[in-house]
Scaffold this motif. Structure first.
Motif, PDB file in Angstrom:
ATOM      1  N   ARG A  94      44.624  13.047  82.426  1.00 15.01           N
ATOM      2  CA  ARG A  94      43.379  13.820  82.393  1.00 15.01           C
ATOM      3  C   ARG A  94      43.460  14.916  81.335  1.00 15.01           C
ATOM      4  O   ARG A  94      42.481  15.195  80.635  1.00 15.01           O
ATOM      5  CB  ARG A  94      43.130  14.431  83.774  1.00 15.01           C
ATOM      6  N   LEU A  95      44.637  15.538  81.206  1.00 14.60           N
ATOM      7  CA  LEU A  95      44.819  16.563  80.181  1.00 14.60           C
ATOM      8  C   LEU A  95      44.695  15.958  78.785  1.00 14.60           C
ATOM      9  O   LEU A  95      44.120  16.584  77.882  1.00 14.60           O
ATOM     10  CB  LEU A  95      46.190  17.226  80.351  1.00 14.60           C
ATOM     11  N   GLY A  96      45.214  14.738  78.617  1.00 13.59           N
ATOM     12  CA  GLY A  96      45.092  14.074  77.327  1.00 13.59           C
ATOM     13  C   GLY A  96      43.647  13.802  76.958  1.00 13.59           C
ATOM     14  O   GLY A  96      43.255  13.934  75.787  1.00 13.59           O
ATOM     15  N   ARG A  97      42.833  13.432  77.936  1.00 13.32           N
ATOM     16  CA  ARG A  97      41.399  13.237  77.672  1.00 13.32           C
ATOM     17  C   ARG A  97      40.738  14.543  77.272  1.00 13.32           C
ATOM     18  O   ARG A  97      39.868  14.575  76.399  1.00 13.32           O
ATOM     19  CB  ARG A  97      40.731  12.646  78.906  1.00 13.32           C
ATOM     20  N   ALA A  98      41.141  15.626  77.927  1.00 13.57           N
ATOM     21  CA  ALA A  98      40.593  16.939  77.563  1.00 13.57           C
ATOM     22  C   ALA A  98      40.994  17.306  76.138  1.00 13.57           C
ATOM     23  O   ALA A  98      40.185  17.858  75.378  1.00 13.57           O
ATOM     24  CB  ALA A  98      41.081  17.997  78.548  1.00 13.57           C
ATOM     25  N   TRP A  99      42.233  16.997  75.762  1.00 12.23           N
ATOM     26  CA  TRP A  99      42.661  17.268  74.382  1.00 12.23           C
ATOM     27  C   TRP A  99      41.795  16.506  73.389  1.00 12.23           C
ATOM     28  O   TRP A  99      41.353  17.083  72.385  1.00 12.23           O
ATOM     29  CB  TRP A  99      44.117  16.845  74.201  1.00 12.23           C
ATOM     30  N   ARG A 100      41.528  15.239  73.654  1.00 12.61           N
ATOM     31  CA  ARG A 100      40.720  14.451  72.726  1.00 12.61           C
ATOM     32  C   ARG A 100      39.286  14.954  72.682  1.00 12.61           C
ATOM     33  O   ARG A 100      38.639  14.918  71.632  1.00 12.61           O
ATOM     34  CB  ARG A 100      40.776  12.970  73.116  1.00 12.61           C
ATOM     35  N   PHE A 101      38.771  15.403  73.812  1.00 18.62           N
ATOM     36  CA  PHE A 101      37.426  15.959  73.850  1.00 18.62           C
ATOM     37  C   PHE A 101      37.354  17.205  72.964  1.00 18.62           C
ATOM     38  O   PHE A 101      36.407  17.383  72.188  1.00 18.62           O
ATOM     39  CB  PHE A 101      37.052  16.312  75.300  1.00 18.62           C
ATOM     40  N   VAL A 102      38.353  18.056  73.067  1.00 22.59           N
ATOM     41  CA  VAL A 102      38.403  19.268  72.230  1.00 22.59           C
ATOM     42  C   VAL A 102      38.534  18.891  70.761  1.00 22.59           C
ATOM     43  O   VAL A 102      37.905  19.502  69.886  1.00 22.59           O
ATOM     44  CB  VAL A 102      39.575  20.166  72.673  1.00 22.59           C
ATOM     45  N   ARG A 103      39.319  17.861  70.468  1.00 21.41           N
ATOM     46  CA  ARG A 103      39.498  17.432  69.084  1.00 21.41           C
ATOM     47  C   ARG A 103      38.187  16.933  68.479  1.00 21.41           C
ATOM     48  O   ARG A 103      37.847  17.259  67.343  1.00 21.41           O
ATOM     49  CB  ARG A 103      40.547  16.318  69.025  1.00 21.41           C
ATOM     50  N   GLU A 104      37.435  16.163  69.258  1.00 25.48           N
ATOM     51  CA  GLU A 104      36.203  15.583  68.726  1.00 25.48           C
ATOM     52  C   GLU A 104      35.108  16.631  68.559  1.00 25.48           C
ATOM     53  O   GLU A 104      34.418  16.650  67.548  1.00 25.48           O
ATOM     54  CB  GLU A 104      35.716  14.446  69.635  1.00 25.48           C
ATOM     55  N   ASP A 105      34.926  17.497  69.560  1.00 26.85           N
ATOM     56  CA  ASP A 105      33.869  18.514  69.483  1.00 26.85           C
ATOM     57  C   ASP A 105      34.209  19.634  70.460  1.00 26.85           C
ATOM     58  O   ASP A 105      33.972  19.522  71.662  1.00 26.85           O
ATOM     59  CB  ASP A 105      32.505  17.904  69.825  1.00 26.85           C
ATOM     60  N   GLU A 106      34.787  20.701  69.933  1.00 24.92           N
ATOM     61  CA  GLU A 106      35.234  21.792  70.793  1.00 24.92           C
ATOM     62  C   GLU A 106      34.075  22.490  71.487  1.00 24.92           C
ATOM     63  O   GLU A 106      34.173  22.864  72.659  1.00 24.92           O
ATOM     64  CB  GLU A 106      36.027  22.802  69.965  1.00 24.92           C
ATOM     65  N   ASP A 107      32.954  22.656  70.770  1.00 16.43           N
ATOM     66  CA  ASP A 107      31.800  23.326  71.369  1.00 16.43           C
ATOM     67  C   ASP A 107      31.220  22.503  72.520  1.00 16.43           C
ATOM     68  O   ASP A 107      30.866  23.042  73.577  1.00 16.43           O
ATOM     69  CB  ASP A 107      30.722  23.584  70.314  1.00 16.43           C
TER      70      ASP A 107
END
Length: 376
Positions: free
Chosen positions: A226-239
């Motif tokens: 789940r943390l890895g998915r959050a990292w990718r979400f932040v990478r794609e669009d932090e806002d």
């Protein structure tokens, strides 16, 4: 003028990472520019892609690594292979920061140096067994991650890259000017893990294989969590991630500290392998080469990063036969690779593979919905 060049470099690395997410599947396409499907339709991953993404690939690589001393036990081969494994550990750690979370870190060698100096000082000055220094190294890496990441992770893009580059140089210069770190002479006489009845360099190699194998497995599992998915979400669009309720600062902090721990443990392996370290062992070139391995292999792809690290570490040795031209050929080959394969050798998949537990949950939910429809 220099600021524009720095911004262009950072923008190029970030655009390289963003180009990966448009790829369908992972690995080399079966043919054609559209993934090999007729009419430009995307096909699923081929047999090679499925093999590299499966646990069998990791097991095969692990077996090959274990067999190296049985195939060729010369001191040169063991030394070069150990260097390659340490470089894999560093690249996998930086992949958490750059590949998963999208944080451009140009000072990753700082954590490498912190791990090496912590283990070296504790083992030579205080007489600790080298294995007992690993918890202290992890603690030192976490503290360094907190100190360095605290004021910097609120920055983005080229500002973050410049600040991390500065911290990397600060650590090296500080080690060069302190007495207990040995100053320019560094620390020497660092002990090993024990010979286990084997030749000392072979024993170090096998310990390195085990630790690096665990690190690669842990990195892959983190990427699917789940943390890895959050990292990718932040990478794609932090806002957008922040708008969806993700605490982006904490998520980036977790990635930064995770990468710091990997770098610190790699520093322990490096110190044991070299038996002596100095500030010149941790120059900016290390950070640049590690970042190059992540970009070359495929940002966010653990198999790709492993392949990229092996290539970056072994290619200069393979080109040793051409003498002083080997680094020229090394650079030319990297440029050609990036021109014809800009997304990396084995880029990360754009679509996540559903885990077995998630498939069972989905199947159970569909069964419950069907049962409710039948009873109503």
């Amino acid at each position: 003028m220099s600021e524009n060049k720095g911004s262009d470099f950072v923008a190029a690395v970030e655009s390289r990472g963003k180009s990966v997410k448009g790829d369908i599947g992972s690995g080399l396409p079966a043919g054609g520019s559209d993934g090999g499907a007729p009419g430009g339709r995307a096909r699923g991953p081929g047999a090679a892609s499925r093999f590299v993404s499966s646990p069998w690939f990791g097991g095969t690589v692990m077996v090959l690594a274990i067999l190296v001393p049985f195939i060729d036990s010369s001191s040169y081969t063991i030394r070069v292979s150990t260097d390659a494994l340490i470089f894999v550990m560093l690249a996998v750690g930086l992949n958490i920061v750059v590949g998963y979370c999208g944080l451009l870190d140009l000072g990753y060698a700082a954590f490498f140096a912190i791990g090496a100096y912590t283990s070296g000082i504790l083992s030579t000055t205080f007489g600790w067994p080298i294995i007992a220094t690993i918890p202290a190294v992890i603690a030192a890496a976490v503290v360094a991650g907190l100190v360095i990441g605290g004021p910097t992770l609120r920055l983005r893009s080229d500002y973050l890259a410049i600040v991390t580059l500065g911290f990397g140089e600060i650590i090296r210069i500080t080690a060069n000017n302190l007495d207990f770190t040995g100053g320019p002479n560094g620390v020497f006489g660092i002990p090993d893990f024990g010979d286990f009845g084997l030749r000392p360099d072979v024993a170090i190699y096998f310990v390195t294989v085990v630790i690096v194998g665990i690190a690669v497995l842990a990195s892959a599992r983190l990427g699917r969590s789940r943390l890895g998915r959050a990292w990718r979400f932040v990478r794609e669009d932090e806002d957008a991630a922040e708008a969806m309720g993700i605490h982006t600062y904490k998520v980036k902090f977790a990635a930064y500290i995770g990468g710091a721990i990997f770098g610190g443990i790699a520093g322990v392996l490096f110190a044991v392998h070299q038996t002596a370290i100095s500030p010149m062992s941790f120059t900016f070139l290390w950070s640049a080469l590690i970042l190059m391995a992540v970009v070359l292999g495929g940002m966010g792809s653990v198999p790709g990063v492993v392949i990229g690290a092996v290539i970056i570490s072994l290619l200069p040795e393979l080109l040793r036969g051409i003498g002083n031209w080997r680094y020229f050929a090394f650079g030319v080959l990297l440029i050609v690779m990036m021109v014809f394969r800009p997304q990396g050798i084995w880029p990360a998949r754009s679509a996540e593979r559903t885990s077995r537990i998630e498939r069972k949950r989905a199947k159970r939910a569909r069964a419950e919905v069907s049962h409710d429809d039948a009873t109503s």
